[in-house]
Scaffold this motif. Sequence first.
Motif, PDB file in Angstrom:
ATOM      1  N   HIS A 178       0.378  -1.268  -0.180  1.00 42.85           N
ATOM      2  CA  HIS A 178      -0.167  -0.140   0.373  1.00 42.85           C
ATOM      3  C   HIS A 178       0.762   1.054  -0.217  1.00 42.85           C
ATOM      4  N   HIS A 179       1.638   1.077   0.843  1.00 42.12           N
ATOM      5  CA  HIS A 179       2.489   2.454   0.668  1.00 42.12           C
ATOM      6  C   HIS A 179       3.480   2.573  -0.373  1.00 42.12           C
ATOM      7  N   HIS A 180       3.847   1.462  -0.722  1.00 44.14           N
ATOM      8  CA  HIS A 180       4.782   1.583  -2.293  1.00 44.14           C
ATOM      9  C   HIS A 180       4.334   2.284  -3.387  1.00 44.14           C
ATOM     10  N   MET A 181       2.465   1.421  -3.642  1.00 39.52           N
ATOM     11  CA  MET A 181       1.707   1.928  -4.702  1.00 39.52           C
ATOM     12  C   MET A 181       1.671   3.856  -4.413  1.00 39.52           C
ATOM     13  N   PHE A 228       7.530  -0.430  -7.896  1.00 43.49           N
ATOM     14  CA  PHE A 228       6.365   1.023  -7.886  1.00 43.49           C
ATOM     15  C   PHE A 228       8.306   2.344  -7.712  1.00 43.49           C
ATOM     16  N   GLU A 229       9.220   1.544  -7.298  1.00 49.87           N
ATOM     17  CA  GLU A 229      11.065   2.058  -7.337  1.00 49.87           C
ATOM     18  C   GLU A 229      11.386   2.227  -8.814  1.00 49.87           C
ATOM     19  N   HIS A 230      10.985   1.273  -9.278  1.00 54.91           N
ATOM     20  CA  HIS A 230      11.417   1.215 -10.833  1.00 54.91           C
ATOM     21  C   HIS A 230      11.058   2.432 -11.229  1.00 54.91           C
ATOM     22  N   ASP A 266      -1.661   5.991 -18.907  1.00 54.55           N
ATOM     23  CA  ASP A 266      -0.655   5.832 -19.066  1.00 54.55           C
ATOM     24  C   ASP A 266      -0.018   6.671 -18.512  1.00 54.55           C
ATOM     25  N   SER A 267      -0.494   6.228 -16.833  1.00 52.98           N
ATOM     26  CA  SER A 267       0.139   7.185 -15.916  1.00 52.98           C
ATOM     27  C   SER A 267       1.158   6.003 -15.594  1.00 52.98           C
ATOM     28  N   LEU A 268       2.785   6.808 -14.207  1.00 51.73           N
ATOM     29  CA  LEU A 268       3.239   6.250 -13.912  1.00 51.73           C
ATOM     30  C   LEU A 268       3.206   4.740 -12.844  1.00 51.73           C
ATOM     31  N   LEU A 269       1.755   5.264 -12.098  1.00 53.77           N
ATOM     32  CA  LEU A 269       0.737   4.031 -11.576  1.00 53.77           C
ATOM     33  C   LEU A 269       0.718   3.064 -12.789  1.00 53.77           C
ATOM     34  N   ALA A 270       0.058   3.439 -13.674  1.00 50.57           N
ATOM     35  CA  ALA A 270      -0.021   1.859 -14.487  1.00 50.57           C
ATOM     36  C   ALA A 270       1.023   0.835 -14.441  1.00 50.57           C
TER      37      ALA A 270
END
Length: 194
Positions: A60-63, A185-187, A133-137
């Motif tokens: 959850h934190h990383h996301m 997510f870090e990547h 197209d977001s970083l999240l996706a």
Amino acid sequence: MEKGRLEAFSDGVIAVIITIMVLELHVPEGKQLSDLLPLYPKFICYVLSFINVGLYWNNHHHMFQAVKHVNGRILWANLHVLFWMSLIPITTDWMGESHFAQTPVIFYGIVLFMCGVAYSFLVRALVARHGKDSLLAKAIGNDKKGNLSVIIYAVGIAFGCVNAWISLALYFIVAAMWFIPDTRFEHVLGEKKP
């Protein structure tokens, strides 16, 4: 809406869940090391549940590092995850008290399965809000590990009708899968930095 309140509330609820679980571990009667032996079922259940809750908190934190803002749909999806997580202490205690009896092990699996399904809904709500197209996706991708986890939980629930120990092994396998750090997510966020 800003994401800070959602993150703070989630952290608080998860801290309470862990606190409730540890309060169910009681001091053994006696003074010998052997007096700890009767506590092993509850302790094993606690360790498995602590790992699972910790994994949800960690992911959850990383996301949310890739999340810019939230909306009402995301708030409700997050509450859905927290609802199922809040049932982990009850099923953990029941499973430990019953020494891994069939019905409590199945119900524990159902709660883990629903946590996984609810988390998947949260991920979808976040991607819908931020765009494909977001970083999240990009970080989520096709979420193979998340989907595989839900499938393994379902198989574990089904095996619970045959052998509770097989179910427990499958629940531990999912925990072990996620114990390996998820660097998606870090990547993605790292690529964004200059």
